[in-house]
Design a protein around this motif. Structure first.
Motif, PDB file in Angstrom:
ATOM      1  N   LEU A  35      91.715  20.079 -88.621  1.00 30.50           N
ATOM      2  CA  LEU A  35      90.626  21.057 -87.809  1.00 30.50           C
ATOM      3  C   LEU A  35      90.914  22.090 -87.478  1.00 30.50           C
ATOM      4  O   LEU A  35      91.641  22.758 -87.105  1.00 30.50           O
ATOM      5  CB  LEU A  35      90.319  20.094 -86.638  1.00 30.50           C
ATOM      6  N   THR A  36      89.436  23.250 -87.472  1.00 39.09           N
ATOM      7  CA  THR A  36      89.674  24.767 -87.262  1.00 39.09           C
ATOM      8  C   THR A  36      88.496  25.372 -86.540  1.00 39.09           C
ATOM      9  O   THR A  36      87.812  25.580 -86.539  1.00 39.09           O
ATOM     10  CB  THR A  36      90.258  25.869 -88.284  1.00 39.09           C
ATOM     11  N   VAL A  38      89.159  22.328 -96.954  1.00 41.99           N
ATOM     12  CA  VAL A  38      89.907  23.000 -95.951  1.00 41.99           C
ATOM     13  C   VAL A  38      90.359  24.180 -96.213  1.00 41.99           C
ATOM     14  O   VAL A  38      90.371  24.523 -97.342  1.00 41.99           O
ATOM     15  CB  VAL A  38      90.670  22.083 -94.705  1.00 41.99           C
TER      16      VAL A  38
END
Length: 211
Positions: free
Chosen positions: A141-142, A166
């Protein structure tokens, strides 16, 4: 220039062997290097350092320790690392995750062959082409403010019904500081892949403001 290498946490990421492989590079690049095998180094100001290279998977930071690290980065100290040593550290600290700009969640399939695609012309990846590796493929998750330079794509399979891409390498600014993250690097051998080694070396210099 001065660099601080902070290493420890979960032994499965070989923090000593992995960071030892980069100590000669740092020294030959003009850094005086301090090495800490304890998080107690974060108990006091880090403002003397141009770069913190962190390889500490899991673990917990006290609020005071995070405060010293964040203050140094905000003021201009670079923060850099790879794999779990940076993006799977200190899960309890929301402030830490905000600063780093990403958090490991899973590596579906464990060790799998996958592509890493270069998607920018930033100095950390300039002149490199995409490559294939067999290792953990990190689902992270960024933060949308990250500058993404390499990506990896998960193939569609249950429960995902479409390919999912991702970030695999990113940089970001935090105040006056620079943060570099690479999700590859489970084994020291992963870091010895020529493209990965090049990206990490360049990322260390970029984070310190010298590349």
């Amino acid at each position: 220039m001065k660099a601080l290498v902070v290493r420890g946490g979960w032994d499965g990421h070989s923090p000593v062997e992995a960071t030892d492989a980069f100590l000669p590079f740092l020294r030959s690049s003009g850094f005086a290097v301090d090495v800490s095998d304890t998080l107690e180094v974060y108990d006091s100001s880090l403002s003397d350092y141009d770069l913190v290279l962190q390889c500490w998977s899991d673990g917990e930071l006290t609020d005071e320790q995070f405060g010293h690290l964040e203050a140094a980065v905000r003021a201009g100290t670079g923060l850099a690392g790879w794999h779990g040593g940076l993006v799977d550290a200190f899960r309890h600290s929301r402030g830490y995750m905000r600063m780093v700009g990403g958090q490991f969640v899973a590596h579906p399939g464990d060790f799998v062959e996958h592509r890493v695609e270069i998607v920018s012309t930033h100095p950390v990846v300039a002149g490199l082409s995409g490559f294939t590796v067999r290792t953990e493929q990190y689902w992270v998750l960024t933060d949308g403010l990250n500058d993404v330079h390499a990506t990896t794509t998960f193939a569609p399979e249950d429960p995902w019904h479409a390919p999912l891409t991702v970030p695999a390498v990113w940089t970001r600014r935090w105040g006056a500081g620079r943060v570099f993250a690479c999700t590859l690097g489970h084994f020291p051998a992963d870091l010895a892949v020529p493209q990965v080694r090049t990206v990490v070396e360049r990322g260390l210099l970029w984070a310190a403001g010298s590349g």
